[in-house]
Design a protein around this motif. Structure first.
Motif, short mmCIF file in Angstrom:
data_model
loop_
_atom_site.label_atom_id
_atom_site.label_comp_id
_atom_site.label_asym_id
_atom_site.label_seq_id
_atom_site.Cartn_x
_atom_site.Cartn_y
_atom_site.Cartn_z
N ALA A 265 7.36 5.69 -3.08
CA ALA A 265 6.92 6.80 -3.95
C ALA A 265 6.83 8.10 -3.16
CB ALA A 265 5.57 6.47 -4.58
N SER A 266 6.43 8.01 -1.90
CA SER A 266 6.24 9.22 -1.11
C SER A 266 7.55 9.92 -0.78
CB SER A 266 5.50 8.89 0.19
OG SER A 266 6.27 8.02 1.01
N VAL A 267 8.69 9.24 -0.86
CA VAL A 267 9.98 9.86 -0.56
C VAL A 267 10.85 10.01 -1.79
CG1 VAL A 267 9.96 9.03 1.82
CG2 VAL A 267 11.03 7.63 0.05
N ALA A 268 10.39 9.55 -2.96
CA ALA A 268 11.19 9.64 -4.18
C ALA A 268 11.21 11.08 -4.68
CB ALA A 268 10.62 8.72 -5.26
N THR A 269 12.34 11.51 -5.21
CA THR A 269 12.47 12.85 -5.78
C THR A 269 12.60 12.83 -7.30
OG1 THR A 269 14.88 12.78 -5.45
CG2 THR A 269 13.55 13.77 -3.70
N ASP A 270 12.85 11.68 -7.88
CA ASP A 270 12.86 11.52 -9.33
C ASP A 270 11.42 11.29 -9.78
OD1 ASP A 270 12.89 10.09 -11.93
OD2 ASP A 270 15.05 10.17 -11.71
N LEU A 271 10.92 12.14 -10.68
CA LEU A 271 9.51 12.09 -11.07
C LEU A 271 9.13 10.75 -11.67
CD1 LEU A 271 6.80 13.47 -11.40
CD2 LEU A 271 7.63 14.48 -13.54
N PHE A 359 -1.21 16.43 -16.14
CA PHE A 359 -0.57 15.69 -15.06
C PHE A 359 -1.42 15.75 -13.79
CE2 PHE A 359 2.25 14.98 -11.48
CZ PHE A 359 2.97 13.87 -11.91
N GLY A 360 -2.09 16.88 -13.56
CA GLY A 360 -2.98 16.97 -12.41
C GLY A 360 -4.10 15.95 -12.47
N ILE A 361 -4.64 15.71 -13.66
CA ILE A 361 -5.68 14.68 -13.82
C ILE A 361 -5.11 13.31 -13.50
CG2 ILE A 361 -7.16 13.55 -15.53
CD1 ILE A 361 -7.41 16.25 -16.94
N ALA A 362 -3.89 13.04 -13.96
CA ALA A 362 -3.25 11.76 -13.67
C ALA A 362 -2.99 11.61 -12.17
CB ALA A 362 -1.95 11.62 -14.46
N ALA A 363 -2.49 12.67 -11.54
CA ALA A 363 -2.19 12.61 -10.10
C ALA A 363 -3.46 12.41 -9.29
CB ALA A 363 -1.48 13.88 -9.67
N LEU A 364 -4.53 13.08 -9.68
CA LEU A 364 -5.81 12.90 -8.97
C LEU A 364 -6.32 11.47 -9.11
CD1 LEU A 364 -8.04 14.27 -7.33
CD2 LEU A 364 -9.14 14.91 -9.49
N GLY A 365 -6.15 10.89 -10.29
CA GLY A 365 -6.56 9.50 -10.48
C GLY A 365 -5.75 8.55 -9.63
N ALA A 366 -4.45 8.82 -9.49
CA ALA A 366 -3.60 7.93 -8.69
C ALA A 366 -3.85 8.07 -7.20
CB ALA A 366 -2.13 8.23 -9.00
N CYS A 367 -4.44 9.19 -6.76
CA CYS A 367 -4.70 9.40 -5.33
C CYS A 367 -5.81 8.50 -4.80
CB CYS A 367 -5.05 10.86 -5.07
SG CYS A 367 -3.67 12.00 -5.20
N GLY A 368 -6.74 8.10 -5.67
CA GLY A 368 -7.88 7.32 -5.21
C GLY A 368 -8.91 8.15 -4.48
N LEU A 413 -1.04 7.63 1.89
CA LEU A 413 0.33 7.91 1.44
C LEU A 413 0.37 8.23 -0.05
CD1 LEU A 413 2.26 5.15 3.43
CD2 LEU A 413 2.18 7.59 3.90
N GLY A 414 -0.54 7.62 -0.82
CA GLY A 414 -0.60 7.94 -2.25
C GLY A 414 -0.97 9.40 -2.48
N VAL A 415 -1.86 9.92 -1.65
CA VAL A 415 -2.20 11.35 -1.74
C VAL A 415 -0.96 12.20 -1.47
CG1 VAL A 415 -3.56 13.20 -0.70
CG2 VAL A 415 -4.62 10.98 -1.16
N ALA A 416 -0.20 11.85 -0.44
CA ALA A 416 1.01 12.62 -0.12
C ALA A 416 2.01 12.58 -1.27
CB ALA A 416 1.64 12.07 1.16
N ALA A 417 2.18 11.41 -1.88
CA ALA A 417 3.14 11.28 -2.98
C ALA A 417 2.73 12.13 -4.18
CB ALA A 417 3.26 9.81 -3.39
N MET A 418 1.44 12.11 -4.52
CA MET A 418 1.00 12.86 -5.69
C MET A 418 0.93 14.36 -5.42
SD MET A 418 0.91 10.90 -8.15
CE MET A 418 1.37 9.16 -8.16
N VAL A 419 0.60 14.75 -4.19
CA VAL A 419 0.65 16.17 -3.83
C VAL A 419 2.07 16.69 -3.97
CG1 VAL A 419 0.45 17.77 -1.90
CG2 VAL A 419 -1.40 16.18 -2.38
#
Length: 644
Positions: A265-271, A359-368, A413-419
């Motif tokens: 996920a951290s290197v994927a470019t397709d959303l 989407f920011g709320i979703a990304a923050l939730g996925a960061c843990g 790494l999840g934080v990096a992917a969602m950022v």
């Protein structure tokens, strides 16, 4: 064309939401009321259809129902914009109904029937846009993987039914240990395939991006959770609590899935592909928590076992909320721009402010991280791992530090992917005309996204809202029955252990700090005289352009270098020389392709072997009737010899 595609969108969306609401209501009755059973003898030969709803099934039915309500509202606006065909809007309610029936199945036969109905309906939805070759390829992989998983589940449940001498789950008791081992291995493989666990995850990053976005939200937010339900129902409840090596097996698969999924996920470019790999990551964390509960219970660490089980169930709720919201927001971006490539997106915060916030709320939730939906559940998981006393077993002293490290690395790494997904896809400058001309999603789509967004905020601020449901679901697992986890209020306290957290206090503190910073910045701006100086971060430039900012590829390049041995990227540099001299270059092109290393190393050899075997079989079928009769006679002769 748009009118034709809009056909039936409102009835389909309303029916999907009504089915979801019904699932929430019936699931709540199953969790908080007496066990209800129903038998429909005429619907299925011999055994009939047997349904029953207990707290565990009610928990997962409610989970599916909430996601379905949100997706149903979203579908109305999404289909009106011409992004869903008749097949999708027709099959979507059937898919939801099949998922709601899976937790209610009370027998082996009924469970297999509803599971296959869910699989077939999801396959039809993935194939909705079959005119594109990428969709056909993804659907083929998904069909093969889901049917292989079903075969493993079928064999496992047949062994379970034969060993237990019954078809109903409630009658399966006193299973021999050898049969338990066989059933555990087969069902973990089958249900792990549906949950997208490594190495059975190959279908997930292919099918999720190519399916329509509402379907992706249902598959990732609800369907993959039913893979965890199968593990909970069969392996942890009926066969459980299980020996230590069961827990170790689940922990190994869970940790490997979490780490591999978040690296990809951290290197994927397709959303949407990034979100799909994030699903593998989060289902890995859930499986790790279930394995930890099994291991701790078998080792006598009952309090950590209960905490780990609560962490797994709470993270299931959080993942259903933030992942369905993430895919729905990605669908809004796709509908507005026609793009999924983060390297071509950007600037959406101004054009689509509401979608960006959601989407920011979703990304923050996925960061843990704190303020996110997944924070409390991941905190509970870490607490269960670090509070195992050294006197319980040596295996715990060796396993838990590695598990803590895996969870910590996954979170980082999840934080990096969602950022990357949020910062570059939504906050940066637009990198294409489509992104620059995007427009906000209609109200029905925003209303559908608001439901999981509200759930994310509730889980981040007041997880006590879901405490009664969690308590009932955890009590259904034998590994977590010894110690009751009742204190999930304003302050989350660990049962019998030192440690507590107050999510509401953390949110209030962050809010006060942010408000104070904003007030001070505004006050300082008023006191400072206006100047014509350019901002410091612009490096003296008059205005920033998209070429001056990071792309998703360049943002992930340092991580790609760190995990080069795992990712195995295929890079290529092409230099186009000038016609006048080879010492002058007109253009330099850099290409990089990161494929799924497990898929290429594990699946490609198997596919080549199957293709070669199929070629040999084809040679044996030239179309001669005499040769076929000889094959039949040889087969009969072999059977007679074996029988003799």
């Amino acid at each position: 064309m748009r009118g034709r595609k809009d056909f039936g969108s409102v009835p389909a969306g309303v029916l999907t939401s009504l089915l979801g609401a019904g699932g929430v209501w019936v699931g709540a009755l199953g969790m908080f009321g007496p066990v209800r059973a129903a038998h429909i003898g005429w619907l299925l030969p011999l055994s009939g259809v047997q349904l029953s709803l207990d707290p565990l099934g009610g928990f997962f039915m409610t989970l599916v129902g909430v996601v379905a309500v949100a997706v149903g509202l979203y579908v109305i606006g999404y289909a009106r914009r011409g992004h869903l065909g008749r097949v999708t809007v027709s099959v979507l309610p059937l898919f939801v109904a099949a998922m709601l029936l899976v937790p209610a199945a009370a027998s082996v036969t009924t469970f297999l029937l509803t599971w296959e109905l869910m699989a077939v309906a999801s396959l039809v939805l993935v194939l909705a846009e079959h005119d594109r070759p990428q969709v056909r390829s993804a659907a083929l992989v998904y069909a093969v993987m889901t049917q292989l998983g079903f075969v493993a589940i079928l064999i496992g449940l047949m062994v379970l039914s034969a060993a237990g001498g019954a078809d109903r789950f409630a009658d399966l008791r006193h299973i021999p240990r050898g049969a338990c081992t066989a059933v555990f291995l087969l069902t973990v493989a089958g249900f792990g395939s549906k949950a997208g666990l490594v190495p059975l995850h190959a279908w997930l990053p292919r099918a999720h991006p190519e399916a329509p976005s509402p379907v992706s939200a249902l598959m990732s937010g609800a369907m993959v959770s039913l893979g965890s339900y199968g593990i909970c129902r069969i392996d942890l409840q009926i066969l459980g609590p299980g020996p230590r090596w069961w827990g170790l097996t689940l922990m190994v698969f869970g940790a490997a899935s979490a780490l591999y999924g978040v690296v990809q996920a951290s290197v994927a470019t397709d959303l949407k592909r990034l979100l799909a790999y994030s699903t593998t990551e989060n289902l890995g964390l859930i499986t790790l928590a279930l394995g930890a509960a099994t291991l701790f219970a078998a080792s006598g660490a009952h309090a950590p076992a209960t905490i780990a089980a609560v962490a797994a169930m709470l993270h299931l709720i959080a993942h259903a909320a933030f992942k369905s919201l993430g895919f729905l927001a990605a669908g809004s971006v796709l509908a507005a721009t026609g793009l999924r490539d983060l390297d071509r997106l950007g600037g959406l915060a101004r054009r689509m402010p509401t979608t960006t916030t959601l989407f920011g709320i979703a990304a923050l939730g996925a960061c843990g991280l704190p303020l996110g939906a997944g924070f409390v559940s991941e905190w509970l998981l870490v607490q269960s791992l670090i509070h195992t006393a050294s006197g319980h077993a040596t295996v715990l002293a060796l396993t838990t530090p590695l598990a803590v490290g895996a969870v910590a690395l996954t979170t980082g790494l999840g934080v990096a992917a969602m950022v990357k997904a949020f910062g570059i896809g939504f906050l940066a400058r637009p990198r294409s005309d489509r992104a620059a001309e995007a427009h906000e999603a209609p109200r029905t789509m925003l209303a559908g996204m608001a439901i999981p967004a509200a759930a994310c905020l509730l889980l981040a601020v007041a997880p006590s809202v879901v405490a009664p449901a969690l308590r009932r679901a955890v009590e259904a697992l034998p590994a977590a029955r010894t110690v009751q986890f009742a204190d999930l209020g304003t302050v989350v306290r660990l049962p019998g252990l030192q440690g507590s957290i107050a999510p509401g206090v953390i949110v209030a503190g962050v809010a006060v700090a942010a408000l104070t910073a904003a007030v001070l910045a505004r006050w300082r701006k008023r006191r400072r005289p206006a100047t014509a100086a350019l901002p410091l971060w612009a490096c003296g430039a008059d205005d920033l352009t998209a070429r001056m900012q990071y792309t998703a590829t360049s943002f992930a390049e340092p991580l790609q270098r760190v995990f080069d041995d795992v990712l195995r990227p295929d890079t290529d540099i092409e230099v186009t020389h000038s016609a006048e001299s080879r010492y002058l270059a007109d253009k330099i092109t850099y290409r990089t392709r990161i494929a799924d290393a497990i898929e290429e190393r594990c699946y490609a050899p198997v596919i080549r072997a199957v293709t070669a075997a199929a070629g040999l079989v084809r040679r044996a079928h030239p179309g001669s009737v005499h040769l076929y009769l000889a094959y039949g006679a040889l087969g009969v002769l072999i059977v007679l010899v074996v029988a003799r």
